[in-house]
Design a protein around this motif. Sequence first.
Motif, PDB file in Angstrom:
ATOM      1  N   PRO A 132       0.830  -1.205   0.000  1.00 25.09           N
ATOM      2  CA  PRO A 132       0.000   0.000   0.000  1.00 25.09           C
ATOM      3  C   PRO A 132       0.863   1.254   0.000  1.00 25.09           C
ATOM      4  CG  PRO A 132      -0.815  -1.580   1.622  1.00 25.09           C
ATOM      5  CD  PRO A 132       0.463  -2.143   1.065  1.00 25.09           C
ATOM      6  N   GLY A 133       0.503   2.207  -0.846  1.00 20.95           N
ATOM      7  CA  GLY A 133       1.306   3.431  -0.924  1.00 20.95           C
ATOM      8  C   GLY A 133       0.973   4.230  -2.155  1.00 20.95           C
ATOM      9  N   SER A 134       1.911   5.116  -2.512  1.00 23.37           N
ATOM     10  CA  SER A 134       1.632   6.065  -3.583  1.00 23.37           C
ATOM     11  C   SER A 134       1.717   5.409  -4.957  1.00 23.37           C
ATOM     12  CB  SER A 134       2.621   7.226  -3.505  1.00 23.37           C
ATOM     13  OG  SER A 134       3.955   6.756  -3.553  1.00 23.37           O
ATOM     14  N   LYS A 135       0.863   5.870  -5.861  1.00 19.18           N
ATOM     15  CA  LYS A 135       0.928   5.401  -7.251  1.00 19.18           C
ATOM     16  C   LYS A 135       1.914   6.256  -8.038  1.00 19.18           C
ATOM     17  CE  LYS A 135      -1.833   4.149 -11.286  1.00 19.18           C
ATOM     18  NZ  LYS A 135      -3.155   4.056 -11.895  1.00 19.18           N
ATOM     19  N   GLU A 136       1.984   7.526  -7.692  1.00 18.37           N
ATOM     20  CA  GLU A 136       2.885   8.445  -8.383  1.00 18.37           C
ATOM     21  C   GLU A 136       4.097   8.744  -7.498  1.00 18.37           C
ATOM     22  OE1 GLU A 136       2.369   9.263 -11.467  1.00 18.37           O
ATOM     23  OE2 GLU A 136       0.321   8.476 -11.620  1.00 18.37           O
ATOM     24  N   PRO A 137       5.226   9.032  -8.133  1.00 18.21           N
ATOM     25  CA  PRO A 137       6.416   9.388  -7.347  1.00 18.21           C
ATOM     26  C   PRO A 137       6.266  10.751  -6.681  1.00 18.21           C
ATOM     27  CG  PRO A 137       6.846   9.626  -9.705  1.00 18.21           C
ATOM     28  CD  PRO A 137       5.484   9.005  -9.572  1.00 18.21           C
ATOM     29  N   VAL A 138       7.116  11.026  -5.703  1.00 18.70           N
ATOM     30  CA  VAL A 138       7.139  12.338  -5.048  1.00 18.70           C
ATOM     31  C   VAL A 138       8.556  12.901  -5.119  1.00 18.70           C
ATOM     32  CG1 VAL A 138       5.196  11.872  -3.517  1.00 18.70           C
ATOM     33  CG2 VAL A 138       7.504  11.328  -2.749  1.00 18.70           C
ATOM     34  N   PHE A 139       8.637  14.238  -5.082  1.00 21.32           N
ATOM     35  CA  PHE A 139       9.941  14.870  -5.255  1.00 21.32           C
ATOM     36  C   PHE A 139      10.326  15.790  -4.093  1.00 21.32           C
ATOM     37  CE2 PHE A 139       8.309  13.660  -9.378  1.00 21.32           C
ATOM     38  CZ  PHE A 139       9.397  13.041  -9.965  1.00 21.32           C
ATOM     39  N   THR A 140       9.332  16.113  -3.234  1.00 26.66           N
ATOM     40  CA  THR A 140       9.635  16.996  -2.103  1.00 26.66           C
ATOM     41  C   THR A 140       9.118  16.369  -0.799  1.00 26.66           C
ATOM     42  OG1 THR A 140       7.525  18.175  -2.193  1.00 26.66           O
ATOM     43  CG2 THR A 140       9.312  19.038  -3.589  1.00 26.66           C
ATOM     44  N   ALA A 141       9.745  16.783   0.312  1.00 32.24           N
ATOM     45  CA  ALA A 141       9.341  16.277   1.628  1.00 32.24           C
ATOM     46  C   ALA A 141       7.875  16.618   1.922  1.00 32.24           C
ATOM     47  CB  ALA A 141      10.255  16.843   2.708  1.00 32.24           C
ATOM     48  N   ALA A 142       7.432  17.801   1.471  1.00 34.49           N
ATOM     49  CA  ALA A 142       6.048  18.222   1.728  1.00 34.49           C
ATOM     50  C   ALA A 142       5.052  17.307   1.013  1.00 34.49           C
ATOM     51  CB  ALA A 142       5.856  19.671   1.285  1.00 34.49           C
ATOM     52  N   ALA A 184      17.209  10.260   2.634  1.00 35.29           N
ATOM     53  CA  ALA A 184      17.045   9.239   1.593  1.00 35.29           C
ATOM     54  C   ALA A 184      17.222   9.861   0.213  1.00 35.29           C
ATOM     55  CB  ALA A 184      15.664   8.589   1.723  1.00 35.29           C
ATOM     56  N   GLN A 185      16.628  11.041   0.030  1.00 42.38           N
ATOM     57  CA  GLN A 185      16.697  11.702  -1.273  1.00 42.38           C
ATOM     58  C   GLN A 185      18.123  12.144  -1.604  1.00 42.38           C
ATOM     59  OE1 GLN A 185      14.484  15.438  -1.914  1.00 42.38           O
ATOM     60  NE2 GLN A 185      13.634  14.519  -3.755  1.00 42.38           N
ATOM     61  N   MET A 186      18.833  12.628  -0.571  1.00 43.69           N
ATOM     62  CA  MET A 186      20.216  13.047  -0.778  1.00 43.69           C
ATOM     63  C   MET A 186      21.086  11.857  -1.208  1.00 43.69           C
ATOM     64  SD  MET A 186      21.538  16.074   1.683  1.00 43.69           S
ATOM     65  CE  MET A 186      21.974  15.084   3.078  1.00 43.69           C
ATOM     66  N   GLU A 187      20.870  10.723  -0.516  1.00 38.11           N
ATOM     67  CA  GLU A 187      21.602   9.503  -0.853  1.00 38.11           C
ATOM     68  C   GLU A 187      21.343   9.091  -2.305  1.00 38.11           C
ATOM     69  OE1 GLU A 187      21.790   7.031   2.973  1.00 38.11           O
ATOM     70  OE2 GLU A 187      21.131   5.592   1.453  1.00 38.11           O
ATOM     71  N   SER A 188      20.086   9.256  -2.722  1.00 34.16           N
ATOM     72  CA  SER A 188      19.706   8.859  -4.075  1.00 34.16           C
ATOM     73  C   SER A 188      20.329   9.799  -5.114  1.00 34.16           C
ATOM     74  CB  SER A 188      18.181   8.862  -4.206  1.00 34.16           C
ATOM     75  OG  SER A 188      17.816   8.499  -5.518  1.00 34.16           O
ATOM     76  N   VAL A 189      20.334  11.069  -4.828  1.00 36.24           N
ATOM     77  CA  VAL A 189      20.936  12.045  -5.754  1.00 36.24           C
ATOM     78  C   VAL A 189      22.424  11.756  -5.878  1.00 36.24           C
ATOM     79  CG1 VAL A 189      21.503  14.503  -6.089  1.00 36.24           C
ATOM     80  CG2 VAL A 189      19.192  13.835  -5.388  1.00 36.24           C
ATOM     81  N   LYS A 190      23.057  11.503  -4.732  1.00 38.42           N
ATOM     82  CA  LYS A 190      24.506  11.206  -4.725  1.00 38.42           C
ATOM     83  C   LYS A 190      24.810   9.892  -5.451  1.00 38.42           C
ATOM     84  CE  LYS A 190      27.986  11.514  -1.670  1.00 38.42           C
ATOM     85  NZ  LYS A 190      28.526  10.974  -0.401  1.00 38.42           N
ATOM     86  N   GLY A 191      24.041   8.851  -5.142  1.00 42.32           N
ATOM     87  CA  GLY A 191      24.323   7.511  -5.657  1.00 42.32           C
ATOM     88  C   GLY A 191      23.813   7.266  -7.072  1.00 42.32           C
ATOM     89  N   PHE A 192      22.653   7.838  -7.394  1.00 44.32           N
ATOM     90  CA  PHE A 192      22.004   7.489  -8.675  1.00 44.32           C
ATOM     91  C   PHE A 192      21.651   8.708  -9.523  1.00 44.32           C
ATOM     92  CE2 PHE A 192      20.318   4.839  -5.083  1.00 44.32           C
ATOM     93  CZ  PHE A 192      21.098   3.713  -5.281  1.00 44.32           C
ATOM     94  N   SER A 193      22.028   9.899  -9.094  1.00 50.05           N
ATOM     95  CA  SER A 193      21.679  11.138  -9.800  1.00 50.05           C
ATOM     96  C   SER A 193      20.183  11.207 -10.112  1.00 50.05           C
ATOM     97  CB  SER A 193      22.481  11.284 -11.106  1.00 50.05           C
ATOM     98  OG  SER A 193      23.820  10.949 -10.912  1.00 50.05           O
ATOM     99  N   ASP A 194      19.350  10.847  -9.127  1.00 50.01           N
ATOM    100  CA  ASP A 194      17.906  10.819  -9.338  1.00 50.01           C
ATOM    101  C   ASP A 194      17.209  11.200  -8.026  1.00 50.01           C
ATOM    102  OD1 ASP A 194      15.284  10.301 -10.048  1.00 50.01           O
ATOM    103  OD2 ASP A 194      15.581   8.170 -10.473  1.00 50.01           O
ATOM    104  N   ASP A 195      16.333  12.208  -8.079  1.00 52.37           N
ATOM    105  CA  ASP A 195      15.648  12.651  -6.847  1.00 52.37           C
ATOM    106  C   ASP A 195      14.222  12.117  -6.758  1.00 52.37           C
ATOM    107  OD1 ASP A 195      14.440  14.151  -8.815  1.00 52.37           O
ATOM    108  OD2 ASP A 195      14.640  16.074  -7.773  1.00 52.37           O
ATOM    109  N   THR A 196      13.899  11.124  -7.605  1.00 51.27           N
ATOM    110  CA  THR A 196      12.546  10.565  -7.625  1.00 51.27           C
ATOM    111  C   THR A 196      12.360   9.587  -6.461  1.00 51.27           C
ATOM    112  OG1 THR A 196      12.769  10.619 -10.029  1.00 51.27           O
ATOM    113  CG2 THR A 196      10.816   9.506  -9.126  1.00 51.27           C
ATOM    114  N   MET A 197      11.359   9.860  -5.605  1.00 51.13           N
ATOM    115  CA  MET A 197      11.111   9.031  -4.411  1.00 51.13           C
ATOM    116  C   MET A 197       9.687   8.473  -4.459  1.00 51.13           C
ATOM    117  SD  MET A 197      14.060   9.690  -3.088  1.00 51.13           S
ATOM    118  CE  MET A 197      13.952   8.920  -1.476  1.00 51.13           C
ATOM    119  N   TYR A 198       9.438   7.426  -3.694  1.00 54.42           N
ATOM    120  CA  TYR A 198       8.056   6.961  -3.500  1.00 54.42           C
ATOM    121  C   TYR A 198       7.887   6.466  -2.075  1.00 54.42           C
ATOM    122  CZ  TYR A 198       9.875   2.218  -4.562  1.00 54.42           C
ATOM    123  OH  TYR A 198      10.574   1.042  -4.578  1.00 54.42           O
ATOM    124  N   ILE A 199       6.642   6.433  -1.649  1.00 60.42           N
ATOM    125  CA  ILE A 199       6.337   6.128  -0.243  1.00 60.42           C
ATOM    126  C   ILE A 199       5.469   4.873  -0.165  1.00 60.42           C
ATOM    127  CG2 ILE A 199       5.459   7.104   1.944  1.00 60.42           C
ATOM    128  CD1 ILE A 199       7.464   9.004   0.655  1.00 60.42           C
TER     129      ILE A 199
END
Length: 450
Positions: A132-142, A184-199
């Motif tokens: 259970p969770g989001s269908k679309e990705p999120v890009f900001t903490a808000a 988590a997002q910082m790690e992803s930007v550093k490791g994968f050059s991608d700020d796309t997150m999901y919950i």
Amino acid sequence: MFNKILIANRGEIAVRIIRACREMGIKTVAVYSEADRDALHTFLADEAICIGPAASTESYLDMERIISATVAMKADAIHPGFGFLSENARFAELCEKCNIKFIGPSAEIIHKMGNKSEARKTMMEAGVPVVPGSKEPVFTAAEGLKMAETIGFPVMIKASSGGGGKGMRISRGADDFEANFNQAQMESVKGFSDDTMYIEKYIEQPRHIEFQILADSYGNVVHLGERDCSIQRRHQKVLEESPSVAISADLRKRMGETAIKAAEAVGYVNAGTIEFLLDKSKEFYFMEMNTRIQVEHPVTEAVTDMDLIKEQIKIAAGEKLSFTQEDVVIRGHAIECRINAENPEKNFMPCPGRITNVHVPGGRGVRIDTAIYNDYMVPPNYDSMLLKLIVYDKDRESAIAKMRSALGELIIEGIETNLDFQYEIMSSEAYQSGEVDTDFIPRYFPQYCK
Ligand code: MV4
């Protein structure tokens, strides 16, 4: 059928692929780095070509060098093994453009499944149960916090390009959400050059159950049952088994049919793995799809009496699957222990160096996949996995007895390994009871988690 296959890998999986090719009458080309001049795969292949310095980025990860080697050696296909370029969509695409058969799915499928939030969305639309969770990705903490409040805490924040636990954080409430999301997002930007997150909803103490599938290019898809890979340390699998004690025949049928549905939803071709989380109430959820052959494939081979590497090659060569789902019989029980060059007493620090003496166990139902030998120098540049010990017997209890006996016979001298740690796990009441989940090592072996 292919005339010659280039193996874009090293270590035990390169050796495993060379053996399958030889049995099929296919010539092999090994590629090796300067650190691997004396490696077993370099010796065993029919031909070998040096592709660069020890650093992976300049050898086993260098697409242009590998393509050049394939053209120079006149190979008509590449087997990527696991790790390195095996799930690199750009590499699969480059192979396609150069008229070299990539032994695996298309670049398009690798790309699609490599994007975890897109894979999740695809599976939701195909009617495959997802966490259970989001269908679309999120890009900001808000945005993420809004989503988390709809889902309900605790939640798991994941990076769309993530893997191996990187870019992943638990949030237990609104007050700790923003910090965890940003980390988590910082790690992803550093490791994968991608700020796309999901919950996702956080599933407490789940099992990691994965289904092996095979799909040919004519739309035939079968599953080969499950592997229980719940025993992990910092997102590294320690041992795997098939079947899982948590899966009844009915649940296997339902999860297997779901795995097939997932593969069909993306038009999958070749060998693949559908990963599920299984919660305490036996609800299962799609987590990720792996578009490669996996380290732990031998436990599936043992219980299904199949050769998955040969199946991969036959599928890539355009052959139809030679059997149907009804022909797949899961029989007996298999366990694989990964033996690594690492020191469990020192936080599993990698311990490369010269192996002064190796003795391997044998006997009925004992399989060793390795590329080490007496006087072999384990280079510090690559993964620390040295050897896979796979046992097969009629039931789990017999397989555990066989694994304890085989681990007791295995000798690797000159470097530190996790052999004794594996023996401790196999000998524990906790493991023997079958009550394993993803918190197994921290719960029962806290002395190793400092
Ligand atoms: C989860 C989870 C609980 N809930 N997702 C770990 C690696 C990555 N592939 C996904 N992982 C997890 N995702 C939700 N929504 C727990 C884990 C997890 C885990 C999964 C499989 C095996 C070992 C694990 C160890 C810790 C966490």
